[in-house]
Design a protein around this motif. Structure first.
Motif, PDB file in Angstrom:
ATOM      1  N   SER A   1      -1.680   5.077   7.897  1.00  0.00           N
ATOM      2  CA  SER A   1      -1.913   6.417   7.365  1.00  0.00           C
ATOM      3  C   SER A   1      -0.617   7.194   7.523  1.00  0.00           C
ATOM      4  CB  SER A   1      -3.030   7.115   8.141  1.00  0.00           C
ATOM      5  OG  SER A   1      -4.240   6.405   7.984  1.00  0.00           O
ATOM      6  N   VAL A   2      -0.236   7.914   6.482  1.00  0.00           N
ATOM      7  CA  VAL A   2       1.001   8.689   6.509  1.00  0.00           C
ATOM      8  C   VAL A   2       0.726  10.094   5.989  1.00  0.00           C
ATOM      9  CG1 VAL A   2       2.499   6.666   6.261  1.00  0.00           C
ATOM     10  CG2 VAL A   2       1.708   7.874   4.227  1.00  0.00           C
ATOM     11  N   PRO A   3       1.566  11.049   6.390  1.00  0.00           N
ATOM     12  CA  PRO A   3       1.413  12.411   5.864  1.00  0.00           C
ATOM     13  C   PRO A   3       1.642  12.430   4.349  1.00  0.00           C
ATOM     14  CG  PRO A   3       2.892  12.368   7.770  1.00  0.00           C
ATOM     15  CD  PRO A   3       2.620  10.951   7.384  1.00  0.00           C
ATOM     16  N   ASP A   4       1.153  13.474   3.709  1.00  0.00           N
ATOM     17  CA  ASP A   4       1.246  13.597   2.250  1.00  0.00           C
ATOM     18  C   ASP A   4       2.676  13.484   1.728  1.00  0.00           C
ATOM     19  OD1 ASP A   4      -1.479  13.888   2.050  1.00  0.00           O
ATOM     20  OD2 ASP A   4      -1.432  16.076   1.859  1.00  0.00           O
ATOM     21  N   ASP A   5       3.633  14.135   2.414  1.00  0.00           N
ATOM     22  CA  ASP A   5       5.009  14.094   1.911  1.00  0.00           C
ATOM     23  C   ASP A   5       5.573  12.676   1.952  1.00  0.00           C
ATOM     24  OD1 ASP A   5       5.015  14.293   4.760  1.00  0.00           O
ATOM     25  OD2 ASP A   5       7.089  14.999   4.739  1.00  0.00           O
ATOM     26  N   VAL A   6       5.203  11.907   2.977  1.00  0.00           N
ATOM     27  CA  VAL A   6       5.661  10.521   3.070  1.00  0.00           C
ATOM     28  C   VAL A   6       4.981   9.683   1.989  1.00  0.00           C
ATOM     29  CG1 VAL A   6       5.729   8.461   4.547  1.00  0.00           C
ATOM     30  CG2 VAL A   6       6.181  10.734   5.523  1.00  0.00           C
ATOM     31  N   ALA A   7       3.689   9.919   1.777  1.00  0.00           N
ATOM     32  CA  ALA A   7       2.966   9.175   0.744  1.00  0.00           C
ATOM     33  C   ALA A   7       3.561   9.440  -0.636  1.00  0.00           C
ATOM     34  CB  ALA A   7       1.484   9.550   0.769  1.00  0.00           C
ATOM     35  N   GLU A   8       3.938  10.697  -0.895  1.00  0.00           N
ATOM     36  CA  GLU A   8       4.553  11.037  -2.181  1.00  0.00           C
ATOM     37  C   GLU A   8       5.879  10.308  -2.356  1.00  0.00           C
ATOM     38  OE1 GLU A   8       4.795  15.307  -2.367  1.00  0.00           O
ATOM     39  OE2 GLU A   8       2.616  15.523  -2.149  1.00  0.00           O
ATOM     40  N   ARG A   9       6.659  10.215  -1.280  1.00  0.00           N
ATOM     41  CA  ARG A   9       7.944   9.507  -1.365  1.00  0.00           C
ATOM     42  C   ARG A   9       7.715   8.019  -1.586  1.00  0.00           C
ATOM     43  NH1 ARG A   9      11.315   6.775  -2.337  1.00  0.00           N
ATOM     44  NH2 ARG A   9      13.461   6.673  -1.624  1.00  0.00           N
ATOM     45  N   LEU A  10       6.774   7.429  -0.883  1.00  0.00           N
ATOM     46  CA  LEU A  10       6.485   6.004  -1.033  1.00  0.00           C
ATOM     47  C   LEU A  10       5.966   5.681  -2.424  1.00  0.00           C
ATOM     48  CD1 LEU A  10       4.846   5.207   2.426  1.00  0.00           C
ATOM     49  CD2 LEU A  10       7.142   4.597   1.648  1.00  0.00           C
ATOM     50  N   ALA A  11       5.279   6.625  -3.038  1.00  0.00           N
ATOM     51  CA  ALA A  11       4.726   6.406  -4.377  1.00  0.00           C
ATOM     52  C   ALA A  11       5.827   6.190  -5.414  1.00  0.00           C
ATOM     53  CB  ALA A  11       3.844   7.583  -4.777  1.00  0.00           C
TER      54      ALA A  11
ATOM     55  N   SER B   1       6.284  -2.134   0.363  1.00  0.00           N
ATOM     56  CA  SER B   1       6.410  -2.999   1.538  1.00  0.00           C
ATOM     57  C   SER B   1       7.874  -3.246   1.890  1.00  0.00           C
ATOM     58  CB  SER B   1       5.695  -4.336   1.305  1.00  0.00           C
ATOM     59  OG  SER B   1       4.307  -4.120   1.181  1.00  0.00           O
ATOM     60  N   ALA B   2       8.698  -3.537   0.916  1.00  0.00           N
ATOM     61  CA  ALA B   2      10.115  -3.789   1.162  1.00  0.00           C
ATOM     62  C   ALA B   2      10.802  -2.523   1.671  1.00  0.00           C
ATOM     63  CB  ALA B   2      10.801  -4.293  -0.105  1.00  0.00           C
ATOM     64  N   PHE B   3      10.453  -1.384   1.098  1.00  0.00           N
ATOM     65  CA  PHE B   3      11.040  -0.113   1.507  1.00  0.00           C
ATOM     66  C   PHE B   3      10.695   0.194   2.957  1.00  0.00           C
ATOM     67  CE2 PHE B   3      10.945   4.511   1.940  1.00  0.00           C
ATOM     68  CZ  PHE B   3      12.191   4.866   1.461  1.00  0.00           C
ATOM     69  N   VAL B   4       9.426   0.031   3.313  1.00  0.00           N
ATOM     70  CA  VAL B   4       8.990   0.306   4.687  1.00  0.00           C
ATOM     71  C   VAL B   4       9.634  -0.683   5.652  1.00  0.00           C
ATOM     72  CG1 VAL B   4       6.990   0.324   6.251  1.00  0.00           C
ATOM     73  CG2 VAL B   4       6.847   1.445   4.011  1.00  0.00           C
ATOM     74  N   ALA B   5       9.671  -1.955   5.275  1.00  0.00           N
ATOM     75  CA  ALA B   5      10.273  -2.958   6.149  1.00  0.00           C
ATOM     76  C   ALA B   5      11.748  -2.635   6.405  1.00  0.00           C
ATOM     77  CB  ALA B   5      10.127  -4.348   5.546  1.00  0.00           C
TER      78      ALA B   5
END
Length: 94
Positions: A8-18, A24-28
């Motif tokens: 679970s991530v905050p909204d701003d992080v979720a928007e960036r990940l979107a 997965s590669a970005f987070v890794a």
């Protein structure tokens, strides 16, 4: 080997990940960078550097201040000096 996890991530992080084509590669890669920083800090501690969060924050603040003083004109002058020195024609100005 890989392992699937749910986070679970905050909204701003979720928007960036979107915006990432491969979350997965970005987070890794992001986590690996944090891990590399941790290893570097531990290695520095092992050889006697007393690193603290406050000290690192102060160093970051000083670096930001120094970088803010680099004007486009200063950057151009430095590039010109570097170019001259690489050609062996650096004239020392007094």
């Amino acid at each position: 080997m890989t392992k699937k996890i749910a986070i679970s991530v905050p909204d701003d992080v979720a928007e960036r990940l979107a915006r990432e084509p491969n979350v997965s590669a970005f987070v890794a890669e992001s986590v690996r960078r944090v891990m590399a920083g941790e290893r570097t800090r531990q290695a520095l501690r092992n050889v006697g550097f007393a690193l603290t969060d406050a000290g690192l924050a102060e160093a970051g603040r000083k670096l930001d201040e120094a970088q803010a003083k680099i004007t486009p004109e200063l950057r151009a002058e430095a590039a010109a000096l570097l170019s001259e020195s690489s050609r062996g024609r650096l004239a020392i100005h007094g």
